[in-house]
Design a protein around this motif. Structure first.
Motif: not given
Length: 191
Positions: A153-176
């Motif tokens: 949150d940049f505390k100002v009008k904010q727009e994104a063309v695409l909003t995504m939830d790209i999951k990430s994992f600690a290397a030690s917990d990475c399922p891949l």
């Protein structure tokens, strides 16, 4: 205005949205990576994505668009072109984001900060600090892709063309990593 489906298709068709096994700048691992340089090599896609942003800020009396190097340069240029105004960029000098090349911001000038991808917002926050120190007015922030899924949150009008939830994992917990089928790749601009 682009729908989420239309925007996603542009990123997939251009090769910007990648699937695999990636080590992010943070050291975390993910099965998806957004490489916006891939989409920005196509003027027609860049024009469409920037039009989405320009339309969102058309009534905000923006006077100048600023983007951080590298990812924000092309985005700033095309958004500014569509708004009929000036575009400049910041770049790193001795580890700090600065305005160089004779670029300047005037006190009171209405500024739109743009970036290609936001994950934590670090580069954008650095540009915002430059805007504030110049006494210019931050009118908004726009990005092609918000990988934080709206968390930053940049505390100002904010727009994104695409909003995504790209999951990430600690290397030690990475399922891949645990599957061991795909080698880890380190993409991005901060190797």
């Amino acid at each position: 205005m682009l729908s989420k489906e239309e925007a996603t298709r542009i990123f997939i068709d251009s090769g910007a949205l990648m699937e695999g096994h990636f080590r992010l700048t943070s050291g975390r691992h993910s099965n998806q990576y957004m490489q916006c340089a891939q989409v920005l090599q196509y003027p027609k896609y860049t024009e469409q994505l920037a039009a989405h942003i320009a339309e969102k800020f058309a009534a905000d009396n923006i006077e100048i668009v600023v983007g951080p190097a590298m990812g924000g340069i092309i985005v700033a240029y095309e958004v500014a072109r569509q708004l009929g105004i000036t575009a400049i960029f910041t770049e790193r000098q001795e580890g700090s984001m600065v305005l160089r090349r004779g670029f300047e911001l005037r006190p009171g000038q209405r500024v739109l900060v743009v970036e290609d991808v936001v994950t934590t917002g670090g580069s954008v926050w650095e540009v915002i600090e430059i805007v504030q120190k110049a006494g210019a007015e931050l009118a908004g922030v726009a990005v092609l892709v918000d990988r934080s899924n709206g968390e930053v949150d940049f505390k100002v009008k904010q727009e994104a063309v695409l909003t995504m939830d790209i999951k990430s994992f600690a290397a030690s917990d990475c399922p891949l990593c645990q599957e061991g089928k795909l080698p880890v790749i380190k993409p991005g601009s901060r190797a």
